[in-house]
Design a protein around this motif. Structure first.
Motif, PDB file in Angstrom:
ATOM      1  N   TYR A  28     -19.795   4.022   1.242  1.00  0.00           N
ATOM      2  CA  TYR A  28     -19.405   4.262   2.631  1.00  0.00           C
ATOM      3  C   TYR A  28     -20.452   5.104   3.327  1.00  0.00           C
ATOM      4  CZ  TYR A  28     -14.860   2.659   1.002  1.00  0.00           C
ATOM      5  OH  TYR A  28     -13.849   1.923   0.468  1.00  0.00           O
TER       6      TYR A  28
ATOM      7  N   TYR B 253      -6.803  -7.038   3.599  1.00  0.00           N
ATOM      8  CA  TYR B 253      -7.021  -6.516   4.965  1.00  0.00           C
ATOM      9  C   TYR B 253      -8.010  -7.403   5.702  1.00  0.00           C
ATOM     10  CZ  TYR B 253      -5.033  -2.193   3.032  1.00  0.00           C
ATOM     11  OH  TYR B 253      -4.218  -1.274   2.440  1.00  0.00           O
TER      12      TYR B 253
ATOM     13  N   ALA C 264     -17.466   2.117   8.621  1.00  0.00           N
ATOM     14  CA  ALA C 264     -17.676   2.053   7.185  1.00  0.00           C
ATOM     15  C   ALA C 264     -16.407   1.590   6.478  1.00  0.00           C
ATOM     16  CB  ALA C 264     -18.121   3.409   6.662  1.00  0.00           C
ATOM     17  N   LYS C 265     -15.277   2.117   6.922  1.00  0.00           N
ATOM     18  CA  LYS C 265     -14.050   1.848   6.180  1.00  0.00           C
ATOM     19  C   LYS C 265     -12.941   1.423   7.124  1.00  0.00           C
ATOM     20  CE  LYS C 265     -11.592   3.957   2.334  1.00  0.00           C
ATOM     21  NZ  LYS C 265     -11.525   5.127   1.466  1.00  0.00           N
ATOM     22  N   CYS C 266     -12.374   0.261   6.832  1.00  0.00           N
ATOM     23  CA  CYS C 266     -11.203  -0.173   7.572  1.00  0.00           C
ATOM     24  C   CYS C 266     -10.021   0.380   6.824  1.00  0.00           C
ATOM     25  CB  CYS C 266     -11.151  -1.695   7.617  1.00  0.00           C
ATOM     26  SG  CYS C 266     -11.332  -2.317   9.257  1.00  0.00           S
ATOM     27  N   TYR C 267      -9.742   1.626   7.045  1.00  0.00           N
ATOM     28  CA  TYR C 267      -8.883   2.386   6.164  1.00  0.00           C
ATOM     29  C   TYR C 267      -7.421   1.966   6.212  1.00  0.00           C
ATOM     30  CZ  TYR C 267      -5.461   5.997   5.522  1.00  0.00           C
ATOM     31  OH  TYR C 267      -4.335   6.657   5.200  1.00  0.00           O
ATOM     32  N   GLY C 268      -6.840   1.890   5.046  1.00  0.00           N
ATOM     33  CA  GLY C 268      -5.390   1.725   4.879  1.00  0.00           C
ATOM     34  C   GLY C 268      -4.778   0.661   5.772  1.00  0.00           C
ATOM     35  N   GLY C 269      -5.593  -0.289   6.198  1.00  0.00           N
ATOM     36  CA  GLY C 269      -5.045  -1.384   6.979  1.00  0.00           C
ATOM     37  C   GLY C 269      -4.749  -1.040   8.432  1.00  0.00           C
ATOM     38  N   ASP C 270      -5.335   0.064   8.943  1.00  0.00           N
ATOM     39  CA  ASP C 270      -5.135   0.375  10.368  1.00  0.00           C
ATOM     40  C   ASP C 270      -6.056  -0.514  11.185  1.00  0.00           C
ATOM     41  OD1 ASP C 270      -4.834   1.298  12.890  1.00  0.00           O
ATOM     42  OD2 ASP C 270      -5.400   3.364  12.478  1.00  0.00           O
ATOM     43  N   ILE C 271      -5.573  -1.714  11.421  1.00  0.00           N
ATOM     44  CA  ILE C 271      -6.377  -2.700  12.146  1.00  0.00           C
ATOM     45  C   ILE C 271      -6.147  -2.539  13.646  1.00  0.00           C
ATOM     46  CG2 ILE C 271      -6.870  -5.166  12.376  1.00  0.00           C
ATOM     47  CD1 ILE C 271      -7.374  -3.887   9.562  1.00  0.00           C
TER      48      ILE C 271
ATOM     49  N   ARG D  62     -16.575  -8.876   8.827  1.00  0.00           N
ATOM     50  CA  ARG D  62     -16.969  -7.749   7.979  1.00  0.00           C
ATOM     51  C   ARG D  62     -17.334  -8.213   6.573  1.00  0.00           C
ATOM     52  NH1 ARG D  62     -15.714  -2.619   9.416  1.00  0.00           N
ATOM     53  NH2 ARG D  62     -15.600  -1.958   7.235  1.00  0.00           N
TER      54      ARG D  62
ATOM     55  N   TYR E 181       0.719  -7.268   4.476  1.00  0.00           N
ATOM     56  CA  TYR E 181       0.899  -6.175   3.522  1.00  0.00           C
ATOM     57  C   TYR E 181       1.947  -5.218   4.064  1.00  0.00           C
ATOM     58  CZ  TYR E 181      -2.584  -4.384   6.812  1.00  0.00           C
ATOM     59  OH  TYR E 181      -3.255  -4.073   7.952  1.00  0.00           O
TER      60      TYR E 181
ATOM     61  N   TYR F 295       0.854  -1.186   0.000  1.00  0.00           N
ATOM     62  CA  TYR F 295       0.000   0.000   0.000  1.00  0.00           C
ATOM     63  C   TYR F 295       0.889   1.235   0.000  1.00  0.00           C
ATOM     64  CZ  TYR F 295      -3.165   3.643   1.669  1.00  0.00           C
ATOM     65  OH  TYR F 295      -3.866   4.798   1.793  1.00  0.00           O
TER      66      TYR F 295
ATOM     67  N   SER G  42     -18.948  -2.443   2.971  1.00  0.00           N
ATOM     68  CA  SER G  42     -19.142  -1.289   2.098  1.00  0.00           C
ATOM     69  C   SER G  42     -18.837  -1.564   0.629  1.00  0.00           C
ATOM     70  CB  SER G  42     -18.250  -0.121   2.570  1.00  0.00           C
ATOM     71  OG  SER G  42     -18.451   0.141   3.935  1.00  0.00           O
TER      72      SER G  42
ATOM     73  N   HIS H  56       0.101   1.641   7.360  1.00  0.00           N
ATOM     74  CA  HIS H  56       0.215   0.513   8.287  1.00  0.00           C
ATOM     75  C   HIS H  56       0.710  -0.723   7.568  1.00  0.00           C
ATOM     76  CE1 HIS H  56      -1.963   1.964  11.970  1.00  0.00           C
ATOM     77  NE2 HIS H  56      -2.115   2.968  11.128  1.00  0.00           N
TER      78      HIS H  56
END
Lengths: 379, 599
Positions: free
Chosen positions: A191, A256, B552-559, A319, A262, A6, A240, A270
């Protein structure tokens, strides 16, 4: 599944009032400096990445607005990636783009770079909604961008939409969805608006100027979205995300959700190696300074215990429409995710999940409360 | 003995008792200036903060009077609250006289009168003190008139002071010497010493505060406590001069301390008489009465892991609080705890505060209850103070509940509203009389249980702070008592069950249902909350299911952020109490139980 890469491009023409990502408005020089730093970061990782990250077969430019970088700059980044990191020979490259950046020329240039998926930040086809969201493009620009992208022959063209705006009703949202479908995209990301604290919307909410849609209506709209798109042949596969056919699902984002490693590059990105997570400095400044000093710009990292891995696995997979296969998780994590039987029975009775053998799958109603499923299911 | 004076200061709350004590102590140089602090006799933080005295305290002052003689003045501080009236009585019994403090602007209040009667009961000589004469609103003439008319004391004897500014303090000291009598007694007679208080010392064990009436207390002698019939060896005696001053004996008339190897305050009884084991007095001193708890509540640790700590804390606290009772209790919703008995609501409050502050415990208290009497159909009689043990209504013949006589003093204009309040609280035989022009005393016989729930706060609100309230226990009266259960998705929550009068049941149940509906977060399914008497539902509320809780969004892999949030929630879940499938946060119990007492 093979790992992914990413790349976070933090630039935006303007900062949207709902956005809490790491973004900034920067001029040409700033962007060029960023590209140089990003390439340097790639070099710093070099071949020393952990074995879990070898052979990455997806590359994802996200942001921010990666389409604000010139194709030539994207090209240099990709070149560095191929040269320095152990990526697959033919990785699947995705690019997030804003409608105003899509032209016949740029689309051709991206295509020439080997970009296979173009994800367009259209957000809405409704003028009022776009104004509310603080977007610079108008509905026609959104439409044109999709058409141009489809004509340019990308393997997948995706449209990002935001719904659940204050006062939006089902009819208005349905019209938006229909407008999107009429263009014939391959993929939709829908979203639901989230008001984050540290955003313009967050401030307006605290001042009482912005009233969020009530939970019940949000739930209704969520269920409607899944029902409507599934009926329209856009099979949902995540909270989403919806695709015209399985091959159009986001190859990178899937990683993810199914716990595939990744490597994240760029500020705030991340990374996950299967045991460890680490993340870069959030702001460009510290990120850049670390790279200048010849260090990897990692802010922090954590080692995951088996329990944490199990929790993550269930949390992320719940999810998705596919849900979690407990037998698989056991093999992956080396730990049996201890499911609370009573809770499972209750969730099944409440039509929130279904069970088939070792697989627990959320229903659409379950997806609407996905954040609570893993929390409650694991004892 | 002629040069000894034993006295106490009695006053309505906030009329300046502690400040006056402070000045007397300073005037006699009993404490070095640098060690002095306000409310010096109040040792607990809670006492200082609330400006009330909970534990009585004692100090011996050396005063050089105008007649050239040196006097030992024993100031016996008394607790200022009705909950501790038994301690007040013990203190009064140790004195020959008292200073009766009246605020120069507030005038005579309910407690002033109540205390006067108490003092007269023990034959004390009284010196009225009009304090706070420096206040702009001071009305000395009116207060003098009240002293004359309401108290029947000679207003010309009154000493005028401003304890705050140190005005009139010498006159007070002189009045103590000249107007209060010296103690009487025979140092050679068989020993009779009254235990009027006890303290706990971590190194020495229990320190008894005593007034020697007859005979002499000496170290090395074997003493007997006449009521408990226990024997101890006297290790040390002495005077209390803010610190203990060792002495070789305490003679008749003296006030001082005794250390005799007693382990816990529980082992002795305040009001007991000390005598010598081999030369015992014929009779104990009169006035011994066991302190009986009247208010009951179950205390649970917020986290079930803290039960051990709570046990230790209560054991320790009971070392110097002889009045608290506690026994193991358990609730299916809240886990293990203790059923505790208190002298009154303030006592409960103080214990709770002390457990929190001194022992760092986070606690949950069940709704306070009184002790009910129950006659079963088969003739058996029971006392019930815990709703969990209330018998099946089908087997009950009659129930009784304790009644109090409430005395409320207030300016005349509030009488209507206060009478309404008393009626609403099932008050009967409500009468009133004029104390002075514009001031009324209202008395009402009402159930103690009705006073436990926010009565005092309501009264304060209604009278805009001008009403004062005092009560004494009257008797038990027949009452139509029911047990109200609170059900969450049809499961009874034992810690929320309560005993109330049938007429109040619906109102109380509704209040609980509404509070719970406000404080229990939505869950994945609908939650029904019901109030019931037996099988009959009398109140209900519903908590709708939440239907949307997803990022809504699991953004950029910030788990990580998401997982940590989940871990935190899971941690929080541990502190939730499960009732059936419903998670009830501690906060819901706190909100429901608190709202009744601290609205």
């Amino acid at each position: 599944m093979l790992p992914g890469v990413y790349l976070h491009v933090p630039f935006c023409a303007t900062v949207c009032p709902y956005c809490d990502f790491a973004v900034l408005v920067g001029d040409g020089d700033r962007r060029e400096r960023f590209v140089a730093s990003l390439i340097r970061e790639i070099e710093l990782w070099g071949t020393a990445t952990t074995p879990e990250l070898v052979g990455a077969d997806t590359i994802y430019f996200g942001g921010g607005t990666p389409s604000m970088l010139a194709p030539e700059q994207l090209g240099r980044i990709l070149e560095a990636l191929r040269a320095r990191l152990p990526v697959a020979r033919e990785p699947w490259i995705s690019l997030e783009a804003n409608p105003e950046d899509v032209t016949v020329e740029s689309a051709r240039a991206w295509s020439d770079l080997g970009i296979r998926t173009l994800s367009l930040g259209v957000q809405s086809f409704d003028r009022k909604a776009l104004e509310f969201l603080g977007r610079v493009h108008d509905p026609d620009a959104g439409r044109r961008a999709v058409e141009l992208a489809l004509e340019a022959g990308f393997d997948s063209v995706s449209i990002d939409l935001i719904y659940g705006l204050p006062g939006q009703d089902e009819a208005a949202w349905r019209a938006d969805l229909e407008a999107a479908l009429a263009l014939g995209p391959d993929h939709l990301s829908c979203y639901q608006l989230t008001v984050h604290r540290k955003t313009v919307f967050g401030v307006r909410k605290r001042r009482g100027e912005l009233v969020e849609m009530p939970d019940d209506q949000q739930a209704e709209l969520f269920l409607f979205t899944h029902r409507f798109l599934n009926d329209a042949g856009f099979q949902g596969y995540e909270v989403s995300n919806f695709a015209r056919a399985p091959e159009h699902r986001s190859r990178h984002n899937m990683k993810y959700w199914n716990h595939t490693p990744y490597l994240g590059l760029g500020p705030s990105a991340h990374s996950y190696s299967g045991r460890r997570r680490w993340w870069n400095h959030r702001s460009v400044g510290p990120w850049e300074r670390a790279i200048e000093a010849g260090e990897r710009p990692v802010q922090e990292s954590e080692e995951l215990s088996d329990r944490q891995l199990a929790l993550e696995s269930v949390m992320l997979k719940m999810r998705t429409y596919a849900g979690v296969d407990l037998a698989e998780t056991r093999g992956e994590v080396g730990l049996d995710p201890a499911i609370d039987r009573a809770v499972l029975e209750r969730l099944i009775a409440g039509d929130l999940v279904v069970r088939a053998g070792s697989v627990i799958r959320p229903t659409v109603r379950g997806l609407a409360v996905a954040d609570t499923l893993a929390r409650d299911l694991l004892s | 003995m002629d040069n000894v004076r034993n006295f106490c200061i009695i006053a309505h709350i906030d009329h300046g008792k502690s400040t006056l004590a402070d000045r007397l102590i300073q005037a006699c140089n009993a404490v070095e200036e640098r060690k002095f602090r306000d409310q010096i006799l109040d040792q607990m933080d809670i006492e200082r903060e609330r400006g009330i005295t909970i534990k009585s305290n004692t100090v011996t002052l050396l005063y050089d009077a105008q007649d050239g003689e040196r006097y030992k003045l024993n100031l016996i501080d008394t607790p200022g609250h009705v909950d501790f009236s038994h301690e007040v009585r013990r203190s009064l019994m140790s004195c020959e006289g008292a200073l009766l403090v009246v605020d120069a602007s507030q005038g005579v209040e309910a407690q002033t009168v109540a205390n006067l009667y108490l003092a007269l009961e023990y034959d004390l000589e009284l010196v009225p003190v009009i304090n706070k004469i420096d206040l702009p609103s001071a009305d000395i003439d009116r207060v003098a008139e009240e002293i004359d008319e309401d108290l029947g004391l000679d207003p010309f004897e009154a000493v005028q002071t401003s304890a705050k500014n140190g005005v009139g303090i010498d006159n007070v000291l002189e009045a103590i010497v000249t107007k209060l009598p010296a103690p009487q007694g025979d140092p050679a007679a068989p020993l009779q010493a009254l235990i009027f208080d006890a303290q706990y010392d971590a190194y020495r064990g229990v320190v008894l505060l005593v007034r020697v009436k007859e005979g002499t207390l000496r170290p090395g002698r074997k003493i007997q406590l006449m009521h408990t019939e226990k024997e101890y060896d006297v290790e040390e005696v002495g005077l209390l001069q803010l610190e203990r001053k060792k002495d070789d004996k305490l003679e008749a008339g003296a006030v001082g301390y005794v250390i005799a190897g007693i382990k816990a305050v529980r082992d002795i009884a305040i009001g007991d008489t000390i005598t010598e084991a081999d030369n015992a007095a014929a009779e104990p001193l009169p006035g011994y009465k066991e302190a009986k708890p009247v208010v009951f509540s179950s205390i649970y640790p917020m986290s079930t892991d803290d039960y051990e700590d709570l046990t230790k804390a209560l054991d320790k606290l009971a070392l110097n609080d002889a009045a608290i009772t506690y026994e193991k209790d358990s609730s299916s919703a809240l886990g293990f705890g203790f059923r505790c008995g208190f002298l009154g609501l303030l006592h409960l409050d103080v214990v709770q505060e002390r457990l929190k502050r001194e022992y760092g415990l986070s606690l949950l208290l069940s709704a306070p209850s009184v002790k009910y009497r129950v006659l079963l159909e088969d003739g058996e009689e029971l006392e019930v103070e815990n709703p969990m043990f209330f018998p099946d209504p089908a087997n009950i013949a009659t129930t009784w509940e304790p009644f109090i006589k409430a005395a409320i003093m207030m300016p005349e204009r509030y009488i209507g509203a206060v009478m309404d309040l008393c009626r609403e609280r099932r008050g009967v035989n409500t009468t009133f009389s004029y104390l002075a022009v514009g001031r009324v005393e209202l008395t009402s016989e009402m159930p103690l249980a009705e006073v436990l729930f926010d009565f005092y706060d309501k009264l304060k609100t209604i009278t805009q702070g001008y009403g004062s309230f005092d009560y004494e226990l009257l008797d038990y009266r027949e009452s139509d008592l029911v047990k109200v259960d609170i059900l969450v998705n049809s499961e009874p929550v034992d810690a929320l069950a309560q005993l109330v009068h049938r007429d109040k049941a619906r109102q109380r149940a509704l209040h609980y249902c509404e509070k719970l509906a406000e404080t229990i977060p939505k869950q994945q399914f609908k939650i029904a909350i019901q109030g019931a008497i037996g099988g009959k539902i009398i109140a209900r509320s519903t908590i709708g299911a939440f239907r949307k809780d997803v990022t809504a969004k699991c953004y950029g892999g910030d788990i990580t952020r998401k997982r940590k949030l989940l871990e935190k929630q899971r941690e929080g879940k541990k502190r939730m109490k499960m009732v059936g499938a419903v998670e009830i946060p501690q906060a819901a119990f706190v909100a429901v139980l608190k709202s009744e007492t601290d609205k």
